[in-house]
Design a protein around this motif. Structure first.
Motif, PDB file in Angstrom:
ATOM      1  N   GLY A  94       0.785  -1.232   0.000  1.00  0.00           N
ATOM      2  CA  GLY A  94       0.000   0.000   0.000  1.00  0.00           C
ATOM      3  C   GLY A  94       0.810   1.270   0.000  1.00  0.00           C
ATOM      4  O   GLY A  94       0.487   2.207   0.736  1.00  0.00           O
ATOM      5  N   PRO A  95       1.872   1.385  -0.830  1.00  0.00           N
ATOM      6  CA  PRO A  95       2.649   2.627  -0.827  1.00  0.00           C
ATOM      7  C   PRO A  95       1.888   3.829  -1.362  1.00  0.00           C
ATOM      8  O   PRO A  95       2.204   4.963  -1.026  1.00  0.00           O
ATOM      9  CB  PRO A  95       3.840   2.297  -1.725  1.00  0.00           C
ATOM     10  N   ALA A  96       0.867   3.598  -2.201  1.00  0.00           N
ATOM     11  CA  ALA A  96       0.178   4.743  -2.810  1.00  0.00           C
ATOM     12  C   ALA A  96      -1.258   4.374  -3.172  1.00  0.00           C
ATOM     13  O   ALA A  96      -1.728   4.655  -4.272  1.00  0.00           O
ATOM     14  CB  ALA A  96       0.946   5.211  -4.051  1.00  0.00           C
ATOM     15  N   ILE A  97      -1.976   3.768  -2.239  1.00  0.00           N
ATOM     16  CA  ILE A  97      -3.379   3.420  -2.489  1.00  0.00           C
ATOM     17  C   ILE A  97      -4.250   4.639  -2.182  1.00  0.00           C
ATOM     18  O   ILE A  97      -4.256   5.121  -1.049  1.00  0.00           O
ATOM     19  CB  ILE A  97      -3.825   2.231  -1.620  1.00  0.00           C
ATOM     20  N   PRO A  98      -4.992   5.157  -3.163  1.00  0.00           N
ATOM     21  CA  PRO A  98      -5.816   6.347  -2.911  1.00  0.00           C
ATOM     22  C   PRO A  98      -7.059   6.016  -2.094  1.00  0.00           C
ATOM     23  O   PRO A  98      -7.537   4.873  -2.089  1.00  0.00           O
ATOM     24  CB  PRO A  98      -6.188   6.806  -4.320  1.00  0.00           C
ATOM     25  N   GLN A  99      -7.575   7.024  -1.417  1.00  0.00           N
ATOM     26  CA  GLN A  99      -8.797   6.833  -0.641  1.00  0.00           C
ATOM     27  C   GLN A  99      -9.952   6.365  -1.517  1.00  0.00           C
ATOM     28  O   GLN A  99     -10.831   5.638  -1.058  1.00  0.00           O
ATOM     29  CB  GLN A  99      -9.183   8.132   0.066  1.00  0.00           C
ATOM     30  N   ALA A 100      -9.933   6.769  -2.799  1.00  0.00           N
ATOM     31  CA  ALA A 100     -11.022   6.376  -3.705  1.00  0.00           C
ATOM     32  C   ALA A 100     -11.119   4.866  -3.861  1.00  0.00           C
ATOM     33  O   ALA A 100     -12.171   4.349  -4.232  1.00  0.00           O
ATOM     34  CB  ALA A 100     -10.819   7.028  -5.072  1.00  0.00           C
ATOM     35  N   TRP A 101     -10.028   4.145  -3.577  1.00  0.00           N
ATOM     36  CA  TRP A 101     -10.033   2.684  -3.656  1.00  0.00           C
ATOM     37  C   TRP A 101     -10.338   2.060  -2.294  1.00  0.00           C
ATOM     38  O   TRP A 101     -10.083   0.873  -2.081  1.00  0.00           O
ATOM     39  CB  TRP A 101      -8.689   2.159  -4.148  1.00  0.00           C
ATOM     40  N   GLY A 102     -10.871   2.835  -1.368  1.00  0.00           N
ATOM     41  CA  GLY A 102     -11.043   2.404   0.007  1.00  0.00           C
ATOM     42  C   GLY A 102     -11.783   1.091   0.159  1.00  0.00           C
ATOM     43  O   GLY A 102     -12.691   0.773  -0.610  1.00  0.00           O
TER      44      GLY A 102
END
Length: 799
Positions: free
Chosen positions: A739-747
């Motif tokens: 999860g180095p760059a998982i956006p909130q939109a993919w929550g």
């Protein structure tokens, strides 16, 4: 109301309710088909279903159908010169060290008869159909690799077609079915783009076929053959009318299956000196007849079951689950993409394109096929853009970015064989004739006929580092699979040949006199001057030599002096990391400040990120492994990479508006743990470059089609999901960042089936902020410690 009723019926026809690309409009414009049609393939064969109800067609491709090469000219040499040219190198090198830049015109090769990938032909199925308005739907199911169309005719009958291309049976099948008796069918196979003297369509028995050649000669061109036969229930009958096959209206006949097979007389195992580099194999007629007969001896359901068993073993090996909060799956794919904007994004679209990327790779690259080319496996033209070839300064590499991590490792077998059979034999000659070197070497643009020589524009053709880049795919394959048998038989011999070449070519830096070893001459891919010490090359060779030291003992390398030479060379090698006056990574080892205004200047928005190769997709700048620079925890390196990315722009500059440039930027930002920038570049690529059928275009959303951004998108998204850059060392615990760059939109999403180096398989999920909160590990891989991007360890549940 009618359309919703059709969807209910349609869902009973479809095999699953997995992610699909779909449309309520047929794809009918041949000139625009590459932005409308949905793609199918089995590695060797490619198909694009299109056409209106009652006038359906398949554009057909076969992987080896190329013009040119030894099938085009008896004196074809793969771009290699007729005489040795190493004597020119000392003067070229001296001039460059004295003047910083120079030229390599004396090393240029001959691009004649390079040839092009070309379309095979069209299968057409015509029947009388009066469609009820608003009743049509076509879709591509990404779980099954199956294309389906359905519509109601005015009599109330449901007519469906199901199309797939089977790897186990090496055919494509197109089945027409109705809940009433089928109308009469007319089936044809032709290519209207070629001269009639080169291609003949005919009908015999229950089959139609094309037999052709790429040129009359001399020499005789490549022979090709495609054959189509029909099968159905017991009351099926057919007869020929000219070159078409007619299936008459027969009471009780409710389905007809059409089986397609094709081949050429290309044989890549004949691309060596022993076979006079002929690449000429057997006439394809016998092969085509055999696969058609074998497929026709099975029932359509058996063919489908065999296809599904094979395809789903791959498609289901990895699963990315991101919530569809807006019910986007109910919206037509073209509408989703036309309304997609980078300021908002749409997680469903992003995950759909990820799955489509894997489908395209499964469909265009298999164990017995040529690798995926610039257009994957799909070209509707006789002369494809950029010849539909293998550009090896980013493009063919990007095609395979997602293979190892998503369970598609095995489909690269065709890539290894392609390098062994077409690059190494001619590339060994190129090494000797151009450079007076052992080992083997290739340049940027390569066809299927071993074109390993340099073409005639240094900025893009002077690229002998292409094979060195491809060695990352070799070493990664072993890192992820730990297959020592493959390493000894396939991987290590390829790697050693590249290392042997470069050991002979490195020069002591006589400009800076700093004791380092550098490449001279070199061109950073498609950018800047012919010079020395190009950052890109130095980073590539750093990784090649490090891999040799690590893998040589595992492959039982018998020559200890050779490995010692590699080690001492690596200790003196310029590692390809220097910082500009404005804080970015230098692309060229040239002096400042004067030349920085010309070459390493700020806000140079060139499409390539060649000087950041060691950050992504390479590991020399980022990895903490022994000889690498450990940039993932080094603020100085991170700052320089970030400065370079900001300076390079968003991937839309005066030189190009290409999707692959944007997804490369996205992957680099993700390795910096910069979620906002990584996600923006991903969204920006989709907004700018992805057409309504989910395919990436090169110039904005305008053709030509270039598939690397489709493949690279999956690589960028994987980079947002995981950082796995430590070398595997038996028994030692490595660290992998989830999860180095998982956006909130993919929550509240999850991943299942992620492969990590050392052989383990990982499932994990994350919360509404994109922070990984659970991990499961399966398999017998080397031990791994999992952490969040802030460094907090995540306890894994081991199965």
């Amino acid at each position: 109301m009618l359309f919703s009723h059709l969807i209910q019926i349609f869902s009973t026809v479809a095999i699953t309710n997995a992610k699909t690309l779909w449309s309520s409009k047929p794809a009918t414009n041949y000139s625009n088909i590459i932005r409308e049609g949905y793609l199918l393939g089995n590695g060797r064969l490619g198909a694009i279903p299109f056409g209106s109800p009652g006038d359906e067609k398949l554009i057909l491709n076969v992987d080896s159908l190329w013009s040119g090469g030894p099938f085009g000219a008896t004196n074809y040499t793969g771009g290699n010169p007729s005489e040795e040219k190493p004597s020119y190198l000392p003067a070229i090198r001296d001039w460059i060290f004295q003047n910083t830049i120079g030229n390599v015109t004396q090393l240029y090769g001959n691009p004649d008869d390079y040839g092009s990938y070309q379309v095979l032909g069209n299968l057409s199925i015509s029947f009388n159909a009066t469609t009820m308005p608003s009743s049509y739907r076509r879709e591509l199911d990404l779980d099954t690799g199956t294309h389906t169309t359905a519509f109601m005719d005015t009599a109330g009958s449901l007519v469906t077609t199901v199309t797939f291309c089977s790897y186990p049976d090496q055919v494509c099948m197109h089945q027409i079915e109705s809940n009433a008796t089928l109308p009469a069918l007319s089936i044809g196979l032709e290519n209207q783009l070629v001269n009639k003297s080169l291609s003949t369509s005919s009908c015999s028995g229950s089959s139609v076929q094309i037999v052709g050649t790429t040129q009359i000669g001399p020499p005789e061109g490549m022979r090709y053959r495609a054959m189509v036969t029909v099968v159905g229930n017991g009351n099926l009958s057919s007869f020929c009318e000219g070159s078409n096959l007619l299936v008459p209206h027969t009471p009780g006949l409710k389905f007809v299956s059409i089986i397609v097979g094709a081949g050429t007389d290309y044989d890549q195992s004949k691309g060596d000196k022993r076979n006079d580099f002929s690449f000429r194999g057997d006439d394809p007629s016998g092969y085509v007849q055999r696969v058609i007969s074998a497929a026709a001896s099975q029932t359509p359901n058996q063919l489908k079951e065999r296809h599904l068993e094979d395809y789903q073993q791959l498609s289901r090996a990895f699963q990315l689950d991101i919530q569809d909060l807006h019910n986007s799956s109910a919206v037509e794919t073209a509408d989703l993409l036309s309304h997609y904007i980078s300021s908002e994004g749409n997680p469903y679209v992003e995950s759909l394109l990820f799955d489509y990327s894997r489908h395209l790779l499964i469909s265009s690259s298999r164990e017995n096929s040529l690798p995926a080319n610039l257009q994957g496996r799909w070209s509707p033209d006789l002369s494809a853009a950029w010849s539909g070839d293998y550009h090896a300064n980013i493009n063919v590499q990007m095609n395979y970015w997602a293979a190892e991590q998503t369970g598609l490792s095995g489909i690269q077998e065709g890539l290894w064989r392609y390098m062994q059979d077409t690059w190494v034999p001619r590339g060994t000659e190129t090494a000797r004739l151009l450079y007076g070197a052992p080992g083997w070497v290739t340049h940027d643009e390569m066809n299927i006929f071993g074109h390993t020589g340099m073409k005639n524009d240094a900025q893009w053709a002077n690229y002998p580092a292409s094979a060195a880049w491809m060695m990352q795919h070799i070493t990664d394959h072993f890192s992820y699979t730990q297959n020592k048998t493959w390493l000894g038989e396939t991987g290590y011999p390829l790697l050693k040949g590249v290392a042997e070449f470069w050991l002979s070519q490195l020069q002591e830096d006589l400009f800076w006199n700093d004791g380092t070893l550098v490449v001279n001459p070199c061109n950073s891919p498609e950018h800047g001057p012919t010079t020395f010490g190009c950052t890109h090359y130095q980073q590539l060779l750093h990784q090649v030599f490090d891999s040799m030291i690590h893998l040589g003992p595992l492959a039982n390398e018998p020559d200890s002096d050779f490995l010692a030479n590699i080690s001492s060379t690596l200790s003196r090698l310029d590692k390809g990391f220097h910082i500009t006056s404005w804080g970015g990574v230098k692309e060229w080892k040239l002096p400042e400040p004067e030349d920085s205004k010309i070459y390493d200047f700020s806000n140079d928005t060139h499409r390539h990120l060649s000087h950041l190769w060691g950050w992504y997709p390479g590991r020399t700048l980022v990895s903490p492994s022994a000889s690498f620079l450990g940039g993932y925890s080094n603020q100085t390196i991170q700052n320089a990479v970030a400065k370079s990315l900001y300076s390079r722009g968003n991937g839309t500059g005066p030189d190009a508006n290409a999707g692959w440039a944007k997804v490369w930027r996205s992957a680099c930002w993700a390795r910096l743990n910069n979620t906002d920038q990584a996600y923006f570049e991903l969204k920006y690529a989709i907004e700018q470059n992805f057409a309504g059928n989910g395919l990436s275009m090169y110039s904005g959303k305008q053709p030509p089609f270039q598939i690397d951004a489709n493949f690279g998108l999956a690589g960028a998204m994987l980079s947002m999901l995981v950082v796995d850059v430590d070398e595997v060392s038996a028994g030692e615990v490595r660290t992998v960042v989830l999860g180095p760059a998982i956006p909130q939109a993919w929550g509240h999403g999850s991943v299942r089936g992620l492969r990590v180096r050392g052989g383990a398989i990982v499932n994990f999920g994350w919360d509404g902020d994109g922070r990984v909160d659970w991990v499961e590990v399966a398999g017998d891989g080397e031990p791994v410690r999992f952490v969040q991007k802030e460094g907090r360890e995540i306890e894994a549940n081991v199965h």
